[in-house]
Design a protein around this motif. Structure first.
Motif, PDB file in Angstrom:
ATOM      1  N   ASP A   1       0.855  -1.201   0.000  1.00 32.18           N
ATOM      2  CA  ASP A   1       0.000   0.000   0.000  1.00 32.18           C
ATOM      3  C   ASP A   1       0.887   1.246   0.000  1.00 32.18           C
ATOM      4  O   ASP A   1       1.071   1.900   1.027  1.00 32.18           O
ATOM      5  N   HIS A   2       1.425   1.548  -1.154  1.00 34.49           N
ATOM      6  CA  HIS A   2       2.324   2.695  -1.258  1.00 34.49           C
ATOM      7  C   HIS A   2       1.581   4.010  -1.006  1.00 34.49           C
ATOM      8  O   HIS A   2       2.155   4.953  -0.472  1.00 34.49           O
ATOM      9  N   GLU A   3       0.297   4.060  -1.390  1.00 31.56           N
ATOM     10  CA  GLU A   3      -0.461   5.295  -1.196  1.00 31.56           C
ATOM     11  C   GLU A   3      -0.602   5.624   0.284  1.00 31.56           C
ATOM     12  O   GLU A   3      -0.381   6.765   0.700  1.00 31.56           O
ATOM     13  N   LEU A   4      -0.962   4.615   1.093  1.00 29.76           N
ATOM     14  CA  LEU A   4      -1.100   4.843   2.530  1.00 29.76           C
ATOM     15  C   LEU A   4       0.239   5.206   3.151  1.00 29.76           C
ATOM     16  O   LEU A   4       0.309   6.079   4.033  1.00 29.76           O
ATOM     17  N   THR A   5       1.302   4.556   2.692  1.00 30.49           N
ATOM     18  CA  THR A   5       2.638   4.888   3.196  1.00 30.49           C
ATOM     19  C   THR A   5       2.979   6.341   2.882  1.00 30.49           C
ATOM     20  O   THR A   5       3.455   7.082   3.746  1.00 30.49           O
ATOM     21  N   HIS A   6       2.709   6.746   1.644  1.00 29.23           N
ATOM     22  CA  HIS A   6       3.024   8.111   1.226  1.00 29.23           C
ATOM     23  C   HIS A   6       2.231   9.139   2.029  1.00 29.23           C
ATOM     24  O   HIS A   6       2.768  10.180   2.431  1.00 29.23           O
ATOM     25  N   LYS A   7       0.958   8.841   2.287  1.00 28.74           N
ATOM     26  CA  LYS A   7       0.122   9.783   3.032  1.00 28.74           C
ATOM     27  C   LYS A   7       0.559   9.923   4.494  1.00 28.74           C
ATOM     28  O   LYS A   7       0.194  10.901   5.147  1.00 28.74           O
ATOM     29  N   SER A   8       1.290   8.950   4.989  1.00 33.38           N
ATOM     30  CA  SER A   8       1.728   8.989   6.389  1.00 33.38           C
ATOM     31  C   SER A   8       3.000   9.792   6.579  1.00 33.38           C
ATOM     32  O   SER A   8       3.457   9.969   7.708  1.00 33.38           O
ATOM     33  N   ILE A   9       3.584  10.256   5.481  1.00 32.77           N
ATOM     34  CA  ILE A   9       4.854  10.993   5.549  1.00 32.77           C
ATOM     35  C   ILE A   9       4.631  12.431   5.101  1.00 32.77           C
ATOM     36  O   ILE A   9       3.975  12.688   4.093  1.00 32.77           O
TER      37      ILE A   9
ATOM     38  N   GLN B   1       7.033  15.961   4.757  1.00 34.39           N
ATOM     39  CA  GLN B   1       8.333  16.634   4.873  1.00 34.39           C
ATOM     40  C   GLN B   1       9.388  15.738   5.519  1.00 34.39           C
ATOM     41  O   GLN B   1      10.239  16.191   6.283  1.00 34.39           O
ATOM     42  N   GLY B   2       9.309  14.452   5.235  1.00 42.54           N
ATOM     43  CA  GLY B   2      10.268  13.505   5.782  1.00 42.54           C
ATOM     44  C   GLY B   2       9.941  13.016   7.173  1.00 42.54           C
ATOM     45  O   GLY B   2      10.656  12.176   7.722  1.00 42.54           O
ATOM     46  N   TYR B   3       8.854  13.516   7.762  1.00 40.11           N
ATOM     47  CA  TYR B   3       8.421  13.095   9.103  1.00 40.11           C
ATOM     48  C   TYR B   3       7.261  12.110   8.970  1.00 40.11           C
ATOM     49  O   TYR B   3       6.422  12.239   8.079  1.00 40.11           O
ATOM     50  N   TRP B   4       7.212  11.159   9.887  1.00 40.01           N
ATOM     51  CA  TRP B   4       6.112  10.204   9.908  1.00 40.01           C
ATOM     52  C   TRP B   4       5.009  10.741  10.828  1.00 40.01           C
ATOM     53  O   TRP B   4       5.259  11.051  11.992  1.00 40.01           O
ATOM     54  N   LEU B   5       3.804  10.869  10.267  1.00 37.37           N
ATOM     55  CA  LEU B   5       2.663  11.308  11.068  1.00 37.37           C
ATOM     56  C   LEU B   5       2.188  10.135  11.900  1.00 37.37           C
ATOM     57  O   LEU B   5       1.793   9.100  11.368  1.00 37.37           O
ATOM     58  N   THR B   6       2.214  10.284  13.211  1.00 38.98           N
ATOM     59  CA  THR B   6       1.901   9.159  14.096  1.00 38.98           C
ATOM     60  C   THR B   6       0.412   8.859  14.182  1.00 38.98           C
ATOM     61  O   THR B   6       0.033   7.810  14.694  1.00 38.98           O
ATOM     62  N   GLY B   7      -0.432   9.785  13.695  1.00 40.26           N
ATOM     63  CA  GLY B   7      -1.878   9.590  13.824  1.00 40.26           C
ATOM     64  C   GLY B   7      -2.425  10.106  15.139  1.00 40.26           C
ATOM     65  O   GLY B   7      -3.567   9.827  15.496  1.00 40.26           O
ATOM     66  N   ASP B   8      -1.603  10.899  15.845  1.00 39.99           N
ATOM     67  CA  ASP B   8      -1.999  11.423  17.152  1.00 39.99           C
ATOM     68  C   ASP B   8      -2.126  12.939  17.122  1.00 39.99           C
ATOM     69  O   ASP B   8      -1.446  13.622  16.352  1.00 39.99           O
ATOM     70  N   VAL B   9      -2.981  13.440  18.001  1.00 40.35           N
ATOM     71  CA  VAL B   9      -3.160  14.871  18.186  1.00 40.35           C
ATOM     72  C   VAL B   9      -2.585  15.255  19.552  1.00 40.35           C
ATOM     73  O   VAL B   9      -2.846  14.575  20.552  1.00 40.35           O
TER      74      VAL B   9
END
Length: 601
Positions: free
Chosen positions: A419-427, A429-437
């Motif tokens: 799932d390259h699309e989901l991987t791409h959406k999670s990044i 500016q080179g940072y991984w979005l953890t899904g947390d607020v």
């Protein structure tokens, strides 16, 4: 630590006495200096530097068992079982890069499958034994797995779920495979030599937001955060660990890895419920207890007696950040060393992480005298190169501004398998979005307010569900588990109103109305949004739980989406609504009758 500095330090390390399974300081420093050491080959490095290969290391407690039922594994047993399983997989044609499903409730067998498949260069796709077989079948089909090892009672349902998918090359019941003698030779190259980015594990997320995501872990990446813990995880001659993480979860594998590398005697639990863990603590007498927050909340709700925790120095939790009410109770138990003497009170290592992170990336260490609560998850772990907070447009936010947590760290997953699309959406500016607020304060400490999917958009603005849950646990000792979610607001249907689904201890004798009033009083005092309603479950749980024991907020939202619009039966759950919501409900109920009378006239 650089190899040269390690070698220089080794010369000054005194010889110390450890237990027979423990790796001494010299061995651990050598392991720390071994660059190629990773998640795919740690067993062989541990064997090379082990003190006594026959000493008891893992103690496997089967379901419903007691101390007399424990099955003991030494380092040599792990080596032999790994080779036996590797021969079997090799005989089935499993080779480098093949994905193989592992779907068993036997935690030690799951760990050995992980070792064996990596020893021949294959990739274990490990599934929590609580996953519905039909979901497991669809998940494995997405991974294009060549085969699966599964408990015998789940084999039929699993195959039924594959009716519309490509069949496996092989299926095997865990019981038959375990009883089978070694089958055929080993591969010409054994054990397989992993490169830094070679995948060593596919681990699914909890599925709290939908179909479980398939996070891929690499040889070097999955072990990066564990290297420092070779020296920091409590591992003296008297230390013992109780593993209450599911052994099939990446967190369970992480601590079983560490136990193997440093030689820490570990009790592997098949059940993570509070009552079973409390019973095991009474006779295992651990110094380190690891588990998800739900296990610790159940321990507190049960009233864990001090004698069961008398030897505990360290509680370790990861995934979601723990709640203050539970942490404060646990750190009063156990003991810690101060000025050479034992003192009352233990430490709680509260780690915020996720399946994709490879480890907890934020750590808050609580003790009997610490006060960093209020959803504080502490500072980023040393392995984290940078952590910040973004707004919805990708701009970095300053202190005390709530936004989306992001990290730059070598421990982050290699990506979602297929799932390259989901991987791409999670990044970003080179940072991984953890899904947390959350946010960070002026001191650089981070705070966790919610998962991005769980923020409740009300008429008054965003409400963060975890901040409400924090106050509920503090106000109500009878609550074992709690999920605050948003449901349709009858006054403004485009907005949501917060409700809570609660699981209570069996002895709770408060009515839903009394509990709702008590909670809303506490929420008002804390300056939080009040609840519009709550549903409670006593005894047999009727609130949807995920495979790791977490409340499935997605399913709670779906089930109770129209709770404030109707007073229909709620499947045996006790429901209470505020007087305001009851008034709105009566008005809504009266509207059809008024419209019907007017039409008749």
């Amino acid at each position: 630590m650089r190899l040269r500095s390690v070698k220089r330090h080794l010369a000054s390390v005194p010889r110390m006495h450890f237990g027979p399974s423990h790796r001494g300081l010299r061995a651990r420093l050598e392991l720390l200096a071994t660059r190629q050491l990773g998640a795919g080959d740690f067993l062989w490095h541990a064997l090379e530097r082990g003190q006594d290969h026959q000493a008891p290391l893992f103690h496997h407690l089967p379901p419903g068992g007691g101390p007399e039922d424990v099955v003991v594994y030494s380092l040599a047993d792990l080596r032999d079982e790994t080779e036996r399983y590797a021969r079997w997989f090799h005989s089935q044609g499993v080779t480098h890069g093949d994905r193989v499903g592992v779907f068993t409730r036997n935690g030690m067998a799951s760990f050995v499958h992980f070792l064996a498949l990596n020893s021949i260069g294959a990739i274990p796709a490990v599934i929590n034994p609580n996953m519905v077989p039909d979901t497991a079948a669809r998940y494995l089909s997405r991974l294009d797995a060549v085969g699966v090892v599964v408990d015998a009672d789940k084999l039929g349902p699993l195959l039924n779920g594959l009716q519309d998918a490509r069949p496996f090359r092989f299926t095997a019941s865990q019981e038959e495979m375990h009883a089978a003698p070694p089958a055929g030779p080993l591969p010409p190259v054994y054990p397989y030599r992993h490169g830094d980015r070679d995948p060593v594990l596919i681990s699914h997320s909890s599925g709290t937001t939908g179909m479980p995501k398939a996070a891929t872990f690499g040889h070097r990446q999955f072990f990066a955060g564990k290297r420092p813990r070779i020296m920091t995880l409590p591992s003296g001659r008297d230390d013992k660990m109780l593993l209450a993480f599911p052994a099939s979860h990446s967190s369970g594998y992480s601590y079983m890895m560490m136990a193997t590398v440093i030689g820490l005697p570990t009790l592997v639990m098949e059940s993570q419920d509070g009552a079973t863990v409390a019973a095991a603590m009474r006779w295992w007498k651990p110094s380190v207890v690891t588990g998800f927050p739900i296990t610790f909340s159940e321990l507190i709700a049960l009233g864990l007696e001090p004698s069961a925790a008398a030897n505990v120095t360290t509680w370790i939790s990861t995934a979601d950040a723990s709640h203050e009410a539970h942490v404060r109770e646990l750190v009063r138990l156990g003991r810690h060393r101060s000025n050479g003497a034992w003192r009352p009170g233990s430490h709680y290592l509260d780690g915020l992480g996720a399946s994709e992170m490879g480890m907890a990336l934020f750590l808050n260490i609580h003790g009997p005298d610490t006060e960093a609560y209020g959803r504080c998850v502490g500072y980023p772990e040393p392995i984290v190169e940078d952590a910040l907070v973004f707004d919805e447009h990708g701009r970095e936010l300053g202190p005390n501004q709530v936004g989306f947590l992001a990290v730059h760290t070598p421990t982050v997953t290699l990506g979602y398998w297929g799932d390259h699309e989901l991987t791409h959406k999670s990044i970003r500016q080179g940072y991984w979005l953890t899904g947390d607020v959350g946010y960070r304060d002026e001191k650089g400490r981070f705070y966790h307010y919610d998962r991005t999917t769980d923020v409740i958009t009300t008429r008054r603005g965003p409400v963060y569900s975890l901040t409400l849950e924090e106050e509920i646990f503090k106000a109500c000792r009878v609550v074992v588990d709690c999920a605050v979610v948003g449901v349709v607001d009858p006054v403004e249907p485009t907005s949501l109103a917060p409700i809570a689904a609660l699981r209570l201890i069996d002895q709770a004798n408060l009515s839903a109305e009394e509990l709702l009033n008590q909670i809303n009083v506490a929420l008002r005092r804390a300056g939080r949004h009040e609840l519009a309603a709550l549903v409670i479950s006593k005894g047999e749980n009727k609130i949807p739980l995920g495979v790791t024991g977490k409340v499935l907020k997605r399913e709670v939202r779906a089930r109770f989406a129209h709770l404030l619009l109707s007073d229909d039966d709620d499947g045996g759950l006790e429901v209470a609504r505020t007087p305001t919501e009851q008034s709105v409900l009566r008005r809504l109920a009266a509207q059809p009758a008024v419209e019907s009378d007017a039409a008749h006239a």
